[in-house]
Write a protein that holds these residues in place. Structure first.
Motif, PDB file in Angstrom:
ATOM      1  N   PRO A  67      -8.560  -6.724 -30.643  1.00  0.00           N
ATOM      2  CA  PRO A  67      -7.126  -7.398 -30.452  1.00  0.00           C
ATOM      3  C   PRO A  67      -6.579  -5.977 -30.256  1.00  0.00           C
ATOM      4  O   PRO A  67      -6.922  -4.931 -31.077  1.00  0.00           O
ATOM      5  N   ASN A  68      -5.841  -6.099 -29.629  1.00  0.00           N
ATOM      6  CA  ASN A  68      -3.528  -5.414 -29.708  1.00  0.00           C
ATOM      7  C   ASN A  68      -2.993  -6.186 -29.413  1.00  0.00           C
ATOM      8  O   ASN A  68      -2.419  -6.780 -28.072  1.00  0.00           O
ATOM      9  N   GLY A  69      -2.144  -6.960 -31.054  1.00  0.00           N
ATOM     10  CA  GLY A  69      -1.151  -7.084 -30.541  1.00  0.00           C
ATOM     11  C   GLY A  69       0.354  -6.588 -30.091  1.00  0.00           C
ATOM     12  O   GLY A  69       1.070  -6.478 -30.414  1.00  0.00           O
ATOM     13  N   GLU A  70      -0.119  -4.933 -30.246  1.00  0.00           N
ATOM     14  CA  GLU A  70       1.131  -3.918 -29.647  1.00  0.00           C
ATOM     15  C   GLU A  70       1.050  -4.442 -28.228  1.00  0.00           C
ATOM     16  O   GLU A  70       1.680  -2.537 -27.964  1.00  0.00           O
ATOM     17  N   LEU A  71       0.188  -4.464 -27.952  1.00  0.00           N
ATOM     18  CA  LEU A  71       0.456  -4.187 -26.610  1.00  0.00           C
ATOM     19  C   LEU A  71       1.496  -4.250 -25.632  1.00  0.00           C
ATOM     20  O   LEU A  71       2.105  -5.484 -25.443  1.00  0.00           O
ATOM     21  N   LYS A  72       2.103  -3.217 -24.636  1.00  0.00           N
ATOM     22  CA  LYS A  72       3.101  -3.778 -24.102  1.00  0.00           C
ATOM     23  C   LYS A  72       3.202  -3.787 -22.709  1.00  0.00           C
ATOM     24  O   LYS A  72       1.745  -3.828 -22.044  1.00  0.00           O
ATOM     25  N   PRO A  73       4.224  -4.331 -21.839  1.00  0.00           N
ATOM     26  CA  PRO A  73       3.799  -5.207 -20.428  1.00  0.00           C
ATOM     27  C   PRO A  73       3.859  -3.542 -19.693  1.00  0.00           C
ATOM     28  O   PRO A  73       3.959  -2.662 -19.738  1.00  0.00           O
ATOM     29  N   GLU A  74       3.048  -3.671 -18.391  1.00  0.00           N
ATOM     30  CA  GLU A  74       3.196  -2.831 -17.204  1.00  0.00           C
ATOM     31  C   GLU A  74       3.748  -2.690 -16.578  1.00  0.00           C
ATOM     32  O   GLU A  74       3.670  -3.820 -16.185  1.00  0.00           O
ATOM     33  N   GLU A  75       4.647  -1.411 -15.759  1.00  0.00           N
ATOM     34  CA  GLU A  75       5.397  -2.266 -15.112  1.00  0.00           C
ATOM     35  C   GLU A  75       4.488  -0.925 -13.315  1.00  0.00           C
ATOM     36  O   GLU A  75       3.696   0.233 -13.605  1.00  0.00           O
ATOM     37  N   SER A  76       4.651  -1.470 -12.363  1.00  0.00           N
ATOM     38  CA  SER A  76       4.996  -0.481 -11.341  1.00  0.00           C
ATOM     39  C   SER A  76       5.448  -0.542  -9.621  1.00  0.00           C
ATOM     40  O   SER A  76       6.210  -1.617  -9.961  1.00  0.00           O
ATOM     41  N   TRP A  77       5.832   0.100  -8.843  1.00  0.00           N
ATOM     42  CA  TRP A  77       5.973   0.125  -7.891  1.00  0.00           C
ATOM     43  C   TRP A  77       5.168   0.421  -6.849  1.00  0.00           C
ATOM     44  O   TRP A  77       4.360   1.518  -6.796  1.00  0.00           O
ATOM     45  N   ASN A  78       5.196   0.019  -6.137  1.00  0.00           N
ATOM     46  CA  ASN A  78       4.359   0.348  -4.700  1.00  0.00           C
ATOM     47  C   ASN A  78       4.935   0.323  -3.263  1.00  0.00           C
ATOM     48  O   ASN A  78       6.011  -0.222  -3.061  1.00  0.00           O
ATOM     49  N   THR A  79       4.961   1.472  -2.390  1.00  0.00           N
ATOM     50  CA  THR A  79       4.501   1.479  -0.966  1.00  0.00           C
ATOM     51  C   THR A  79       4.125   1.332  -0.215  1.00  0.00           C
ATOM     52  O   THR A  79       3.191   2.021  -0.076  1.00  0.00           O
ATOM     53  N   GLU A  80       3.628   1.146   1.685  1.00  0.00           N
ATOM     54  CA  GLU A  80       3.533   1.680   2.338  1.00  0.00           C
ATOM     55  C   GLU A  80       4.413   1.786   3.824  1.00  0.00           C
ATOM     56  O   GLU A  80       5.579   0.910   3.649  1.00  0.00           O
ATOM     57  N   VAL A  81       3.331   2.535   4.699  1.00  0.00           N
ATOM     58  CA  VAL A  81       3.530   1.760   5.969  1.00  0.00           C
ATOM     59  C   VAL A  81       2.528   2.044   6.513  1.00  0.00           C
ATOM     60  O   VAL A  81       1.718   2.445   6.592  1.00  0.00           O
ATOM     61  N   GLY A  82       2.691   1.485   7.659  1.00  0.00           N
ATOM     62  CA  GLY A  82       2.192   1.122   8.816  1.00  0.00           C
ATOM     63  C   GLY A  82       2.223   0.348  10.003  1.00  0.00           C
ATOM     64  O   GLY A  82       3.733   0.616  10.763  1.00  0.00           O
ATOM     65  N   VAL A  83       1.487   0.662  11.106  1.00  0.00           N
ATOM     66  CA  VAL A  83       1.449   0.168  12.474  1.00  0.00           C
ATOM     67  C   VAL A  83       0.198  -0.917  12.558  1.00  0.00           C
ATOM     68  O   VAL A  83      -1.100  -0.717  12.382  1.00  0.00           O
ATOM     69  N   LYS A  84       0.552  -1.987  13.289  1.00  0.00           N
ATOM     70  CA  LYS A  84       0.010  -2.963  14.223  1.00  0.00           C
ATOM     71  C   LYS A  84      -0.208  -3.010  15.399  1.00  0.00           C
ATOM     72  O   LYS A  84       1.143  -3.660  16.013  1.00  0.00           O
ATOM     73  N   GLN A  85      -1.526  -2.866  15.791  1.00  0.00           N
ATOM     74  CA  GLN A  85      -1.052  -2.466  17.252  1.00  0.00           C
ATOM     75  C   GLN A  85      -2.308  -4.177  18.189  1.00  0.00           C
ATOM     76  O   GLN A  85      -3.774  -4.315  17.176  1.00  0.00           O
ATOM     77  N   GLY A  86      -1.825  -5.008  18.460  1.00  0.00           N
ATOM     78  CA  GLY A  86      -2.391  -5.565  19.532  1.00  0.00           C
ATOM     79  C   GLY A  86      -3.443  -5.646  20.437  1.00  0.00           C
ATOM     80  O   GLY A  86      -2.667  -4.629  20.949  1.00  0.00           O
ATOM     81  N   PHE A  87      -4.239  -6.705  20.804  1.00  0.00           N
ATOM     82  CA  PHE A  87      -5.419  -5.693  21.905  1.00  0.00           C
ATOM     83  C   PHE A  87      -5.314  -6.917  23.011  1.00  0.00           C
ATOM     84  O   PHE A  87      -5.818  -7.636  21.949  1.00  0.00           O
ATOM     85  N   ARG A  88      -6.271  -6.707  24.391  1.00  0.00           N
ATOM     86  CA  ARG A  88      -6.787  -7.552  24.412  1.00  0.00           C
ATOM     87  C   ARG A  88      -8.156  -7.312  25.667  1.00  0.00           C
ATOM     88  O   ARG A  88      -7.978  -5.976  26.219  1.00  0.00           O
ATOM     89  N   LEU A  89      -9.186  -7.572  25.120  1.00  0.00           N
ATOM     90  CA  LEU A  89     -10.401  -7.143  26.246  1.00  0.00           C
ATOM     91  C   LEU A  89     -11.016  -8.019  26.662  1.00  0.00           C
ATOM     92  O   LEU A  89     -11.802  -8.992  26.078  1.00  0.00           O
ATOM     93  N   GLY A  90     -10.869  -8.215  28.070  1.00  0.00           N
ATOM     94  CA  GLY A  90     -11.378  -9.485  28.951  1.00  0.00           C
ATOM     95  C   GLY A  90     -10.653 -10.999  28.458  1.00  0.00           C
ATOM     96  O   GLY A  90      -9.675 -10.945  28.229  1.00  0.00           O
ATOM     97  N   GLY A  91     -11.496 -11.521  27.402  1.00  0.00           N
ATOM     98  CA  GLY A  91     -10.825 -13.056  27.038  1.00  0.00           C
ATOM     99  C   GLY A  91     -10.830 -13.389  25.736  1.00  0.00           C
ATOM    100  O   GLY A  91     -11.028 -13.198  24.653  1.00  0.00           O
TER     101      GLY A  91
END
Length: 799
Positions: free
Chosen positions: A540-564
């Motif tokens: 066990p580890n009763g002294e365990l501390k909370p963990e913290e984080s930050w997250n960032t992202e950049v993205g692009v989403k492209q729709g498409f149609r090929l026939g049906g």
């Protein structure tokens, strides 16, 4: 709350338009359709698809819009004091960017407008691949890996012996992780009644709390359609001889598996009813523990436990839609399962013992668990939505090896949501949450009292704003959550923030960016677990501390149609940083004397500890689509993810060397506890993955292929290799892990699945399914082998 109330539409108008909106194809009522006469001015349809709109007299243009459906407009003239009936039918939109998701913002959004990375898993894949546990389905989601039932999203987690998930798992927005150890039980989730599975990648703690440090997996169940539906499926299969033939432990009778499941949904007036169930038995490809020759001579019938899984589950859903109070619905969902199973920690060796457990490392479990979910939902005439969701989740696991545990989790969350016109469409979402856990477990008797009686409480409040600007081309989202945790008498609290934006550059081109914070408080299990697996101790580890984080992202989403065939391609770059990162780490944790050195195994074992900082960076590409090309129906989901998970504090000492008679482990840091510290890569991480599933259907014949690639794990705890050779005590750990790691450094393994089926009638279909087609010998977590090739036959009837 005062802000939301103040923005609710005011009282009566000069004229009234009312009606019912239904699906063009099925005729079923559509709930939540927006009916507006000006931006931000209108109402949403109730649980019966009905609406009642007050508006100024004269000529008006009504707009009917609903996520996943084509928008319709209707011009009409209404007279003051008059009522006008206007029913409407909406048709489903063909564009994949219009697919409906709710997880990202707790309201329905188009995929293209979501400000975070999100993947959608449709229910067809469950039936087509005959998936009997949700973790098998998630193996097809780009960027997701399941190791020892622990979900990893983009390498955000490693090996933790099933404790402390950094991915929140929900059923209908309510967390389903076990209250004591924060672990998902994939076989318990209701697969039979599935609307879809939505996977958010990246910190989502504002709406989903502590465990959503790396993302959210939300299982959305379905309600009955206009017509009753019944489906029954049976199947049976066998495991083939493993690719490494000496590891075959059986003779002529190959281990097999089989089962059946059913699903029924129907409307009875105002009552919606859903029933589902599953029975499954798996004799397992992991054989019994190898027995020493002298014990067999003494007892020829002696046989240790192997891997097996036998379970039965039943679930139901009820929803009553009030006629007297329009917009009010009450419901009760429930799920119960009984099971008998084993879990295997490490293999015996990498040759003949590859499919056998190391002696003493098998845990046998008899399990009973259930949840009961009462809920209330109300759409007010002003368009405000009130939701109260509650859950009682009970788990009882009777484990051998002194690992029995049980817990009760009580969850309640009230949420209010309002769409308003603040210089354009704006959605305000606010809520409060209370979650209590009461745990009784000999497994968690490492608390101060040493009695295994532990409690935890989580309270939170949150607010999120989602807004559209620039003629609805720009969607922005921002939110804040304040969360408080208490385990026994230890208290911690912290606010977290998130923000994101999506901009529609062209008709089907969206660019996005997001930032989110995370905060995870250690579970009861991480802090107080005390047990052993074979000769290995877990401390066990009763002294365990909370963990913290930050997250960032950049993205692009492209729709498409090929026939049906229509779909989208998504590309994203991401980074997540952690502080006080918690890792399940091997070390010398307990003092001992010369007299007790061997008995105490020199104080060696595993413990969850804060190891400092960590960072994950990477890229991900995903393609999803469906449609018809010629006469062939096609569904596809493909994705590639590459990550670099590193320690940012590799030389920091996180555990001082013990003052013991025989010091074996020095002061612990990332560098001196890692088998391969090159490039500071974190332990037990699958860095690169590829996922694909393609289904083709032509007339009555269908065929499907799945491909999965997982790169080899580069780094594990150095102790596994050090102890492999013997000292300080021979045969404590499995043999030849050193050889396995040396031969599995560069590259990875490709796993192929295939299926072929035919519709015998409109109601009946039969299929043959082969998993691990090329019979690869592979391990996602070194020390635990995956299944060899299996072949099964499935028969399914839909009425």
């Amino acid at each position: 709350m005062l802000l939301l109330a103040a923005m609710a539409p005011c009282a009566a108008q000069d004229a009234v338009v009312l009606g019912r909106i239904t699906d063009t194809r099925t005729g079923e009522a559509l709930i939540g359709v927006n009916v507006t006469y000006e931006p931000g001015k209108g109402v949403a349809t109730d649980a019966d698809g009905r609406y009642r709109l007050s508006l100024p007299a004269g000529e008006q243009t009504l707009t009917f819009s609903f996520i996943g459906y084509g928008t319709r407009t209707e011009r009409l003239v209404v007279e003051a004091g008059a009522e006008r009936v206007l029913d409407m039918k909406l048709a489903e939109a063909a564009n994949q960017l219009d697919a409906v998701v709710v997880t990202a913002g707790r309201f329905e959004q188009r995929v293209g407008e979501v400000t975070q990375s999100l993947s959608v898993l449709r229910p067809e894949i469950i039936l087509n691949k005959n998936i009997v546990s949700m973790d098998q389905a998630l193996e097809q989601v780009p960027g997701v890996v399941i190791i020892d039932e622990e979900p990893q999203i983009r390498a955000g987690s490693g090996f933790s012996y099933g404790a402390g998930s950094r991915v929140q798992v929900c059923v209908d927005d309510v967390p389903i992780l076990s209250g004591d150890i924060g672990r998902p039980n994939w076989t318990f989730l209701p697969l039979e009644n599935l609307e879809q599975v939505e996977v958010i990648k990246g910190a989502s703690s504002v709406l989903y709390g502590s465990a959503a440090l790396s993302g959210v997996i939300n299982v959305r169940t379905a309600y009955p359609r206009a017509e009753p539906q019944t489906r029954v499926t049976t199947f049976a299969g066998i495991y083939d001889t493993p690719g490494h033939a000496p590891a075959k432990w059986w003779d002529q009778n190959q281990p097999g598996f089989g089962g059946a499941n059913f699903f029924h949904s129907q409307r009875f007036g105002q009552l919606d009813l859903v029933l589902g169930g599953n029975a499954f038995t798996d004799n397992g490809y992991i054989g019994p523990e190898p027995q020493p020759a002298d014990s067999i001579a003494a007892d020829p019938y002696k046989l240790g436990p192997g891997g097996y899984d036998h379970r039965a589950r039943f679930n139901t859903g009820l929803r009553w839609r009030s006629k007297k109070r329009t917009g009010l619905s009450l419901g009760l969902n429930g799920n119960v399962m009984k099971s008998r199973s084993t879990s295997v920690f490490i293999w015996s060796d990498t040759d003949r013992g590859l499919l056998r457990p190391k002696e003493g490392t098998v845990t046998r479990t008899k399990g009973t668990q259930f949840y009961i979910d009462p809920f209330i939902s109300y759409y007010s005439p002003g368009g405000m939505k009130h939701t109260l969701r509650t859950r009682w989740h009970r788990q009882i696991f009777d484990n051998d090896n002194g690992q029995g545990n049980s817990n009760n989790t009580y969850h309640a969350e009230y949420q209010v949501q309002q769409k308003v016109n603040l210089f354009g469409e704006t959605v305000l979402t606010g809520g409060v949450l209370l979650r209590d856990v009461v745990s009784t477990a000999e497994l968690y008797s490492g608390n101060a009292e040493g009695n295994g009686e532990n409690t935890a409480r989580n309270t939170a409040a949150y607010l999120q704003v989602d807004k559209k600007l620039l003629k609805e081309r720009l969607s922005v989202s921002a939110g804040v959550r304040y969360e408080q945790f208490m385990v026994q008498d230890d208290l911690a609290a912290q606010p977290v923030f998130r923000a994101g934006a999506t901009y529609r550059v062209l008709r089907a081109t969206y660019v996005r960016a997001s930032y989110g914070q995370g905060f995870r408080f250690p579970t009861i299990g991480e802090r107080f677990i005390t047990t052993s697996v074979g000769q290995l101790r877990i401390f066990p580890n009763g002294e365990l501390k909370p963990e913290e984080s930050w997250n960032t992202e950049v993205g692009v989403k492209q729709g498409f149609r090929l026939g049906g065939f229509t779909g989208y391609i998504d590309a994203v770059a991401f980074q997540q940083d952690f502080q006080n990162y918690v890792e399940f780490t091997f070390g010398q944790w307990r003092p001992f004397t010369f007299a007790t050195a061997v008995q105490e195994f020199y104080g060696l074992g595993f413990k969850s500890v804060n190891t400092g900082g960590a960072r994950v960076t990477g890229l991900e590409f995903e393609l999803a689509g469906k449609g018809r090309v010629g006469g062939v129906e096609i569904q596809a989901l493909l994705g590639y993810t590459t990550t670099k998970p590193i320690s940012t504090t590799p030389d920091d000492i996180y555990a001082e060397r013990l003052n013991v008679p025989i010091p074996i482990i020095p002061s612990a840091s990332y560098v001196n506890t890692s088998y391969n510290p090159a490039d500071d890569i974190l332990k037990f991480r699958v860095r690169n993955t590829f996922r694909s599933d393609i289904q083709l259907e032509y007339h009555k014949v269908f065929v499907g292929f799945s491909m999965r690639y997982n790169s080899f794990v580069q780094n594990i705890d150095k102790a596994f290799v050090d102890l492999d050779a013997g000292p300080p005590q021979p045969d404590v750990l499995p043999t030849n892990i050193t050889g396995w790691m040396a031969s599995h450094v560069e590259g990875g393994v490709w796993i192929a699945d295939a299926r072929l089926g035919v519709k015998l009638t409109e109601q009946l279909r039969v299929a043959c399914i082969v998993n691990n087609l090329t019979n690869e010998v592979y391990s996602l977590r070194p020390l635990s082998i995956e299944a060899p090739r299996s072949v099964q036959v499935q028969l399914s009837a839909t009425l």
